[in-house]
Design a protein around this motif. Sequence first.
Motif: not given
Length: 227
Positions: A129-147
Amino acid sequence: MESGIASPRTDLPLREVEAFAALLAEREEIEGFAVRRETLDGICREHLALHGLHFDGCRFAACKLCRSHLSDITFIDSDLSNCDLTGCSFERVRFERCRLTGLALPESYLHHVVFNGCKADYANFSGGRLRRVAFLHMVLNTAALDNCRLEAVRFERCELRETEFYHTLLAGIDLRDSDLAGLRVTALASRELRGLRVTSLQALELARLLGIDRKTLYNKLHLYGIE
């Protein structure tokens, strides 16, 4: 504060410490330290309370800190690759220019958290559960944000190549300035994509990945509110 996200705060000056690994291995609660250029190897603990800490140039090697609570913490130029933080809660935590490849955060709760300029390919946020989260200039290749449950989450200029968003609702998420090549979602007509903001070129790429022809694409974009 950045776009409604509270910054880490401390009430007292941080104390410098050179043997933080010993504290981490022995104590249940740790508060008020600045740790610089220390390597923490193979520490396996659960249910820790970490508060008011600053890590600069530190390396967490094969550490497991599952089901712990981290609040008011800053990580600068640190390496948490392949650390296991399953079921942790984060409150007012900031990661700056960190290496987070393979970081495991499944079933975690993130509130007022910023990731800025970090490399987090293969990171696992599944079930979080992500509330008020910022991903800035990120490398998220092949990351998992399922469910995941996303509330007031922002992506800015991120690499999301082959990133997984299966069964994660993306309403209101703006990915127009991010790289979505190979983005993985359940289906273009799925509920998770309603209200997602992408460019027309990104929409065509999503359609191509899901095997949808252009005419069908535009009909579905209109029907499901994808902008």
